[in-house]
Scaffold this motif. Sequence first.
Motif, PDB file in Angstrom:
ATOM      1  N   VAL A 187       6.526   0.943  -6.085  1.00  0.00           N
ATOM      2  CA  VAL A 187       6.302   2.052  -7.016  1.00  0.00           C
ATOM      3  C   VAL A 187       4.832   2.085  -7.440  1.00  0.00           C
ATOM      4  CG1 VAL A 187       6.917   3.036  -9.271  1.00  0.00           C
ATOM      5  CG2 VAL A 187       8.674   1.901  -7.878  1.00  0.00           C
ATOM      6  N   GLY A 188       4.236   3.273  -7.382  1.00  0.00           N
ATOM      7  CA  GLY A 188       2.850   3.431  -7.823  1.00  0.00           C
ATOM      8  C   GLY A 188       2.746   3.991  -9.222  1.00  0.00           C
ATOM      9  N   GLY A 189       3.778   4.708  -9.654  1.00  0.00           N
ATOM     10  CA  GLY A 189       3.767   5.303 -10.979  1.00  0.00           C
ATOM     11  C   GLY A 189       5.120   5.899 -11.293  1.00  0.00           C
ATOM     12  N   LEU A 190       5.283   6.341 -12.525  1.00  0.00           N
ATOM     13  CA  LEU A 190       6.505   7.004 -12.966  1.00  0.00           C
ATOM     14  C   LEU A 190       6.122   8.241 -13.763  1.00  0.00           C
ATOM     15  CD1 LEU A 190       8.595   3.955 -14.280  1.00  0.00           C
ATOM     16  CD2 LEU A 190       8.898   5.143 -12.101  1.00  0.00           C
ATOM     17  N   PHE A 191       7.065   9.169 -13.866  1.00  0.00           N
ATOM     18  CA  PHE A 191       6.777  10.355 -14.668  1.00  0.00           C
ATOM     19  C   PHE A 191       7.972  10.718 -15.544  1.00  0.00           C
ATOM     20  CE2 PHE A 191       8.763  12.062 -10.914  1.00  0.00           C
ATOM     21  CZ  PHE A 191       9.461  13.185 -11.334  1.00  0.00           C
ATOM     22  N   ASN A 192       7.628  11.427 -16.621  1.00  0.00           N
ATOM     23  CA  ASN A 192       8.597  11.895 -17.619  1.00  0.00           C
ATOM     24  C   ASN A 192       9.406  10.757 -18.241  1.00  0.00           C
ATOM     25  OD1 ASN A 192       7.635  14.447 -17.331  1.00  0.00           O
ATOM     26  ND2 ASN A 192       9.426  15.296 -16.306  1.00  0.00           N
ATOM     27  N   ILE A 193       8.736   9.640 -18.455  1.00  0.00           N
ATOM     28  CA  ILE A 193       9.282   8.577 -19.277  1.00  0.00           C
ATOM     29  C   ILE A 193       8.502   8.626 -20.589  1.00  0.00           C
ATOM     30  CG2 ILE A 193       7.764   6.913 -18.102  1.00  0.00           C
ATOM     31  CD1 ILE A 193       9.758   4.729 -18.820  1.00  0.00           C
ATOM     32  N   LYS A 194       9.185   8.611 -21.704  1.00  0.00           N
ATOM     33  CA  LYS A 194       8.568   8.878 -22.999  1.00  0.00           C
ATOM     34  C   LYS A 194       8.765   7.710 -23.956  1.00  0.00           C
ATOM     35  CE  LYS A 194       8.384  12.597 -26.488  1.00  0.00           C
ATOM     36  NZ  LYS A 194       8.562  11.835 -27.727  1.00  0.00           N
ATOM     37  N   SER A 195       7.746   7.398 -24.701  1.00  0.00           N
ATOM     38  CA  SER A 195       7.686   6.419 -25.780  1.00  0.00           C
ATOM     39  C   SER A 195       6.919   5.176 -25.340  1.00  0.00           C
ATOM     40  CB  SER A 195       9.061   6.017 -26.325  1.00  0.00           C
ATOM     41  OG  SER A 195       9.619   4.964 -25.588  1.00  0.00           O
ATOM     42  N   VAL A 196       6.141   4.655 -26.288  1.00  0.00           N
ATOM     43  CA  VAL A 196       5.349   3.452 -26.042  1.00  0.00           C
ATOM     44  C   VAL A 196       6.247   2.288 -25.658  1.00  0.00           C
ATOM     45  CG1 VAL A 196       3.961   1.687 -27.192  1.00  0.00           C
ATOM     46  CG2 VAL A 196       3.365   4.098 -27.448  1.00  0.00           C
ATOM     47  N   ALA A 197       7.378   2.131 -26.335  1.00  0.00           N
ATOM     48  CA  ALA A 197       8.259   0.989 -26.079  1.00  0.00           C
ATOM     49  C   ALA A 197       8.733   0.966 -24.626  1.00  0.00           C
ATOM     50  CB  ALA A 197       9.455   1.036 -27.030  1.00  0.00           C
ATOM     51  N   MET A 240       0.377  11.007  -2.612  1.00  0.00           N
ATOM     52  CA  MET A 240       1.484  10.465  -3.409  1.00  0.00           C
ATOM     53  C   MET A 240       2.701  11.358  -3.273  1.00  0.00           C
ATOM     54  SD  MET A 240       1.326   9.270  -7.420  1.00  0.00           S
ATOM     55  CE  MET A 240       1.257   7.489  -7.456  1.00  0.00           C
ATOM     56  N   ASP A 241       3.843  10.722  -3.096  1.00  0.00           N
ATOM     57  CA  ASP A 241       5.112  11.410  -2.849  1.00  0.00           C
ATOM     58  C   ASP A 241       5.951  11.380  -4.128  1.00  0.00           C
ATOM     59  OD1 ASP A 241       7.646  12.195  -2.049  1.00  0.00           O
ATOM     60  OD2 ASP A 241       7.970  10.499  -0.685  1.00  0.00           O
ATOM     61  N   MET A 242       6.136  12.548  -4.736  1.00  0.00           N
ATOM     62  CA  MET A 242       6.932  12.636  -5.953  1.00  0.00           C
ATOM     63  C   MET A 242       8.410  12.773  -5.620  1.00  0.00           C
ATOM     64  SD  MET A 242       6.848  15.456  -9.086  1.00  0.00           S
ATOM     65  CE  MET A 242       5.188  15.141  -9.646  1.00  0.00           C
ATOM     66  N   VAL A 243       9.185  11.737  -5.938  1.00  0.00           N
ATOM     67  CA  VAL A 243      10.649  11.702  -5.926  1.00  0.00           C
ATOM     68  C   VAL A 243      11.284  11.556  -4.539  1.00  0.00           C
ATOM     69  CG1 VAL A 243      12.761  12.959  -6.563  1.00  0.00           C
ATOM     70  CG2 VAL A 243      10.823  12.943  -8.116  1.00  0.00           C
ATOM     71  N   LYS A 287       0.835  -1.200   0.000  1.00  0.00           N
ATOM     72  CA  LYS A 287       0.000   0.000   0.000  1.00  0.00           C
ATOM     73  C   LYS A 287       0.873   1.254   0.000  1.00  0.00           C
ATOM     74  CE  LYS A 287      -3.826  -2.235   2.444  1.00  0.00           C
ATOM     75  NZ  LYS A 287      -4.545  -2.371   3.742  1.00  0.00           N
ATOM     76  N   ILE A 288       1.900   1.249   0.813  1.00  0.00           N
ATOM     77  CA  ILE A 288       2.818   2.392   0.846  1.00  0.00           C
ATOM     78  C   ILE A 288       3.527   2.528  -0.500  1.00  0.00           C
ATOM     79  CG2 ILE A 288       4.932   3.300   1.899  1.00  0.00           C
ATOM     80  CD1 ILE A 288       3.973   2.029   4.555  1.00  0.00           C
ATOM     81  N   GLY A 289       3.833   1.406  -1.127  1.00  0.00           N
ATOM     82  CA  GLY A 289       4.467   1.445  -2.439  1.00  0.00           C
ATOM     83  C   GLY A 289       3.628   2.185  -3.470  1.00  0.00           C
ATOM     84  N   GLN A 290       2.306   2.075  -3.381  1.00  0.00           N
ATOM     85  CA  GLN A 290       1.429   2.781  -4.313  1.00  0.00           C
ATOM     86  C   GLN A 290       1.527   4.299  -4.140  1.00  0.00           C
ATOM     87  OE1 GLN A 290      -0.667   1.599  -6.931  1.00  0.00           O
ATOM     88  NE2 GLN A 290       0.756  -0.091  -6.556  1.00  0.00           N
ATOM     89  N   LEU A 291       1.992   4.741  -3.008  1.00  0.00           N
ATOM     90  CA  LEU A 291       2.105   6.175  -2.728  1.00  0.00           C
ATOM     91  C   LEU A 291       3.417   6.762  -3.233  1.00  0.00           C
ATOM     92  CD1 LEU A 291       0.867   6.247   1.000  1.00  0.00           C
ATOM     93  CD2 LEU A 291      -0.425   5.785  -1.082  1.00  0.00           C
ATOM     94  N   ASN A 292       4.262   5.931  -3.826  1.00  0.00           N
ATOM     95  CA  ASN A 292       5.599   6.362  -4.232  1.00  0.00           C
ATOM     96  C   ASN A 292       5.639   6.660  -5.733  1.00  0.00           C
ATOM     97  OD1 ASN A 292       8.385   6.880  -3.981  1.00  0.00           O
ATOM     98  ND2 ASN A 292       8.873   4.787  -4.628  1.00  0.00           N
ATOM     99  N   LEU A 293       6.066   7.879  -6.088  1.00  0.00           N
ATOM    100  CA  LEU A 293       6.179   8.292  -7.487  1.00  0.00           C
ATOM    101  C   LEU A 293       7.612   8.736  -7.763  1.00  0.00           C
ATOM    102  CD1 LEU A 293       4.567   8.891 -10.174  1.00  0.00           C
ATOM    103  CD2 LEU A 293       4.417  11.251  -9.348  1.00  0.00           C
ATOM    104  N   PRO A 294       8.501   7.797  -8.074  1.00  0.00           N
ATOM    105  CA  PRO A 294       9.869   8.205  -8.436  1.00  0.00           C
ATOM    106  C   PRO A 294       9.911   8.702  -9.875  1.00  0.00           C
ATOM    107  CG  PRO A 294       9.653   5.825  -8.554  1.00  0.00           C
ATOM    108  CD  PRO A 294       8.320   6.345  -8.070  1.00  0.00           C
TER     109      PRO A 294
END
Length: 765
Positions: A73-83, A312-315, A42-49
């Motif tokens: 990890v719950g999500g990521l940001f500024n990663i680009k491209s479908v691949a 959610m905690d970003m970084v 559950k805590i992992g879902q709150l993490n946004l590296p």
Amino acid sequence: MKQLIIAFFLLTAGAVRAQQPADMKMKAFIDALMKKMTLEEKIGQLNLPGSGDVVTGQASNSDIGKKIKEGKVGGLFNIKSVAKIKAVQKVAVEETRLKIPLIFGMDVIHGYETVFPIPLGLSCSWDMQLIEQTARIAAIEASADGICWTFSPMTDLCRDPRWGRIAEGSGEDPYLGAQIGAAMVRGYQGKNLAANNTILSCVKHFALYGASEAGRDYNTTDMSRYRMYNEYFPPYKGAIDAGAGSVMASFNEIDGVPATANRWLMTNVLRNQWGFKGFVVTDYTGIGEMTSHGIGDTPAVSRAAINAGIDMDMVSEAFLTTLMQSVKQGKVTVAQIDAACRRILEAKYKLGLFDDPYRYCDENRAKTEVFTPAHRKTARETAAQSFVLLKNNPLPGGVGVGILPLKKSGTIALIGPLADNKENMPGTWAVAARFNEAITVLQGMKEVAGSNVKILHARGSNLDADSLFEERAGMFGKSLRRDSRPADVMIKEAVDIANQSDVVVVAAGESAEMSGESSSITGIEIPQVQKDLIHALLKTGKPVVLVLFTGRPLAIKWESENVPAILNVWFGGSEAGYAIADVLFGAVNPSGKLTTTWPQNIGQVPLFYNHKNTGRPLTGEWFQKFKTNYLDVTNDPVYPFGYGLSYTSFSYGDVKLSSTSLKGNQVLKASVTVTNTGAYTGKEVVQLYIRDLVGSVTRPVKELKAFEKIELKAGESRTITFNITPADLKFYNYDLKYDWEAGEFEIMIGTNSRDLKKGKVNWVK
């Protein structure tokens, strides 16, 4: 009446029943999932590296991949491209115990690969349908490339042009800011968030970030709650009321408590008063930075954030590394973590990620729906609608005819450090832009002008005399490729080609990264080396047109008095050069209106139209001793809020009110007839302002309450009618009660906040 009441309740009950199955299905799904989750998961879902070291083909073995496998990890940001996104998502849904998909975010601020004008420029279109369309296209492109969450719209109201991030917002007005924020949310999220071409919006920065002291980024903020509710909160609330799915906390403090730890703000206001149901994410390292604020060590600030209502905690990874221990110590409850986790899982559910984790990973869409000719055409049209014509004096001997539009004949000198630079055209915060395919002013003018126009080009000057300053103003690959020649040599070259030309166009002002995040500035004038260039060109006696690039209101008093024509083009995006040429040569008649007040000098800042009166207001001529004015300059701006010229002209008739005395919930109709008195078809933004003349608390001298953008042919007239109700008169009083007060009101309609026709009405309860 009884039958009507019964019918109403039947309809209401039916609507509730229609909504319940979907909500109940989501609740049942998430209840079942959370029963399977450990506290660590559950805590992992709150993490946004950040996206870190993800490399296509190696996602599973990267550091991020290892954390994803561990449920951290719950999500990521500024990663680009479908691949890349597909590879990382595969780790989450195929190599973890519970197969919970990730959410992928990006700073899609004013377009994705097809870039539209910077938000401040876009706001000057005053066209909500157009603004919504730009967000819709941004969502289509970003979602086609794997993104399902954007950190936009930025709804921070700002009245201090020193703050670089004014470029990302919609200006100084609460009402207009709320309308634009709502339009952006509708554009991003569409009518069905589970569709694969819509993305989750994020309202930022909550709250008051645009009021940073001294205009310095990340600085503290302090204001009364009366001002918060009446002036700074409405744009956030407008976007939230439109259904925004997430909110980002601001860096600044409020009432001495950083927003990221401010329970009054995040829980009392956002959730309890406004009914927000989505999740709240911090800004970049927002939790960790509270230690520097002086709130405590990492465990302490983490507790403060979760207790305040942050989800959610970003970084920072502060939640990830401290919350388990805080639960064991009894300082954070499992229920608090459950609530945050649930809100994030709900967002993923609404996006359809549990049904299909790869719904945003269609490689065919990525190839066919990004940077398309149709999207670029819209970007070109949108940019032209955002430009503001500030001045257009007649040519020598051309009575009543402005220098603009230019003729498609003869010789034109195009001069300036921004005349032929692709990288700066998209503006700040264009992280996915194809800079090498952006259209420069030189390219645009050559293609639009045609073969009958000879265009001569010279640089004329560098951006600034200080090479180190220019380096700071050219970050993120937006260099202006500094010219090593002496300034006088470059000016002489420019003057030489000006003397060979019929008219001179100067592309000058700020570079893209002179505004934006961490780009605050203490001087808001055009750099002196460029002013020297403009001065030399004016001395040639040739007609000079200043094409002004900027991400903020500038103090251009000298330019406004000496340059015969000024077209403010902000930073127009991918197709900027074409759009600028379209307006310069008259294919598009400019219709933009300023959404900020432009001061005479930095000493007038903050300067905004909807200010309060004082007990000693200045009436009549400046200067008057013991009145509210300056010794050295008038109180007036160079250009007021709502200002913008056209190649045609508009006249306004008198304001006509349906009544001068109303009671209760009656509707007042305020009308004005607008006539196109010029020679071109043109668009005009008809603006309605109201002044509450007497109140239990002091009220602004005027407030924007409505507007309508119309198009009139030469000689055409149209009567515009605004319906005004008591809802338009409401404000938060001293006790923060939202209501209206009986009394006398001034109704004002006109072409900008200064030039208005007036009427009065008495309204009683």
